[in-house]
Design a protein around this motif. Structure first.
Motif, PDB file in Angstrom:
ATOM      1  N   TYR A 143     -20.307 -13.965 -12.066  1.00 27.31           N
ATOM      2  CA  TYR A 143     -20.794 -12.748 -12.698  1.00 27.31           C
ATOM      3  C   TYR A 143     -19.682 -11.711 -12.729  1.00 27.31           C
ATOM      4  N   ILE A 144     -19.912 -10.653 -13.491  1.00 24.19           N
ATOM      5  CA  ILE A 144     -18.894  -9.617 -13.694  1.00 24.19           C
ATOM      6  C   ILE A 144     -19.107  -8.494 -12.695  1.00 24.19           C
ATOM      7  N   THR A 145     -18.110  -8.252 -11.877  1.00 22.46           N
ATOM      8  CA  THR A 145     -18.161  -7.142 -10.923  1.00 22.46           C
ATOM      9  C   THR A 145     -17.390  -5.953 -11.492  1.00 22.46           C
ATOM     10  N   PRO A 146     -17.665  -4.738 -11.008  1.00 17.80           N
ATOM     11  CA  PRO A 146     -16.863  -3.583 -11.421  1.00 17.80           C
ATOM     12  C   PRO A 146     -15.381  -3.784 -11.126  1.00 17.80           C
ATOM     13  N   HIS A 147     -15.068  -4.446 -10.029  1.00 18.38           N
ATOM     14  CA  HIS A 147     -13.674  -4.726  -9.677  1.00 18.38           C
ATOM     15  C   HIS A 147     -12.997  -5.582 -10.742  1.00 18.38           C
ATOM     16  N   VAL A 148     -13.700  -6.583 -11.244  1.00 19.58           N
ATOM     17  CA  VAL A 148     -13.148  -7.447 -12.289  1.00 19.58           C
ATOM     18  C   VAL A 148     -12.886  -6.646 -13.558  1.00 19.58           C
ATOM     19  N   VAL A 149     -13.848  -5.847 -13.976  1.00 24.52           N
ATOM     20  CA  VAL A 149     -13.670  -5.026 -15.180  1.00 24.52           C
ATOM     21  C   VAL A 149     -12.435  -4.141 -15.040  1.00 24.52           C
ATOM     22  N   GLU A 150     -12.330  -3.476 -13.900  1.00 18.61           N
ATOM     23  CA  GLU A 150     -11.193  -2.566 -13.685  1.00 18.61           C
ATOM     24  C   GLU A 150      -9.865  -3.318 -13.717  1.00 18.61           C
ATOM     25  N   ALA A 151      -9.840  -4.516 -13.141  1.00 23.63           N
ATOM     26  CA  ALA A 151      -8.590  -5.274 -13.051  1.00 23.63           C
ATOM     27  C   ALA A 151      -8.066  -5.711 -14.405  1.00 23.63           C
ATOM     28  N   TYR A 152      -8.960  -5.855 -15.398  1.00 24.73           N
ATOM     29  CA  TYR A 152      -8.552  -6.388 -16.703  1.00 24.73           C
ATOM     30  C   TYR A 152      -8.565  -5.342 -17.811  1.00 24.73           C
ATOM     31  N   LEU A 153      -8.663  -4.078 -17.465  1.00 23.26           N
ATOM     32  CA  LEU A 153      -8.729  -3.019 -18.470  1.00 23.26           C
ATOM     33  C   LEU A 153      -7.427  -2.831 -19.238  1.00 23.26           C
ATOM     34  N   THR A 154      -6.301  -3.183 -18.630  1.00 22.76           N
ATOM     35  CA  THR A 154      -5.006  -2.876 -19.245  1.00 22.76           C
ATOM     36  C   THR A 154      -4.349  -4.089 -19.898  1.00 22.76           C
ATOM     37  N   CYS A 155      -5.114  -5.148 -20.131  1.00 25.72           N
ATOM     38  CA  CYS A 155      -4.513  -6.377 -20.667  1.00 25.72           C
ATOM     39  C   CYS A 155      -4.042  -6.212 -22.108  1.00 25.72           C
TER      40      CYS A 155
END
Length: 258
Positions: A143-155
């Motif tokens: 599942y998608i955690t807030p940590h995952v979203v934050e980690a991939y914001l700058t791709c």
């Protein structure tokens, strides 16, 4: 910087990232001969690989890691939990990642990302080049955690899984226990979850979006695309690619940062 796949799916995974004279292999779920054959398709030889970075200990990601590292004296990076989860035999140059701390391989910065998956200490990764920006590799999470979203914001480019369609999984050939595992919070992303993740990212910044780790038994490219294409801005529809098990995907080049 450019990236490609040797194969993406439940039977084997390996992603190649090349930047200058550095060539990284993220996972290697294929035997030595198969890996060598798949590398040749991309114009590479195994001796060109600078290092292997491992996400977790499941066989479709690590089958060829230790044999390849022994044969070609490649450095291998993995979390301590991934190392302790199984017996690998001798790995001549092993680097254990502690507490998901970033590390450097030549001029590239590799940042481990903690994800929910049924492995001992799984990690996904972003790879950052000073000149080309950030490439994200994100497969094998439930599942998608807030940590995952934050980690991939700058791709600037992203490989993300869309493992299964819920209806196909429910009606498919897997035994009940395996279906429950795949669909759980510690399994894999379904098509709708992947679409939800993408809706939270600045997609217009992506030069390339690759959807991979698509189950051959519980999903199709058409079903994944039906869920995902609807939420993509028009420009991104021309930048999306779907990886396959047999051939992965060919080289995709990331343009230099302006």
């Amino acid at each position: 910087m450019k990236f490609a796949s040797l194969g993406s799916g439940s039977s084997g995974n390996a992603t190649v990232i090349a930047c200058g004279d550095v060539v990284l292999l993220v996972d290697c779920g294929f035997g030595i001969k198969d890996t060598e054959r798949r590398l040749a398709r991309l114009g590479l030889e195994a001796k060109d690989i600078s290092a292997i970075v491992v996400t977790h200990e499941h066989s479709d990601h690590i089958k060829g890691v230790a044999p390849l590292a022994r044969k070609y004296k490649m450095p291998v990076y993995m979390t301590r939990g991934t190392f302790l989860a199984r017996e690998y035999g001798n790995i001549p140059s092993l680097h254990l990642i502690e507490n998901y701390q970033p590390f450097s391989i030549a001029h590239l910065t590799v940042t481990p990302v903690a994800v929910p998956h049924d492995a001992r200490e799984p990690a996904q990764y972003t790879i950052t080049s000073p000149d080309y920006g950030v490439l994200g590799v994100l497969t094998d999470l439930g599942y998608i955690t807030p940590h995952v979203v934050e980690a991939y914001l700058t791709c600037d480019a992203l490989l993300v899984e869309a493992n299964h369609d819920l209806d196909m999984l429910a009606r498919g050939p897997y035994p009940y226990s395996l279906r429950q595992r795949v669909a759980s919070n510690w399994g894999h992303l379904n098509n709708q979850q992947t679409a939800n993740l993408l809706s939270q990212l600045p997609l217009l910044n992506l030069q390339h979006l690759v959807v991979g780790h698509i189950s051959q038994k519980n999903n199709t490219v058409e079903l994944a695309a039906k869920s995902i294409d609807n939420i993509l801005p028009e420009p991104v529809l021309n930048r999306i690619h779907y990886a396959c098990q047999d051939e992965g995907f060919d080289w995709l080049a990331i343009s230099p940062k302006k």
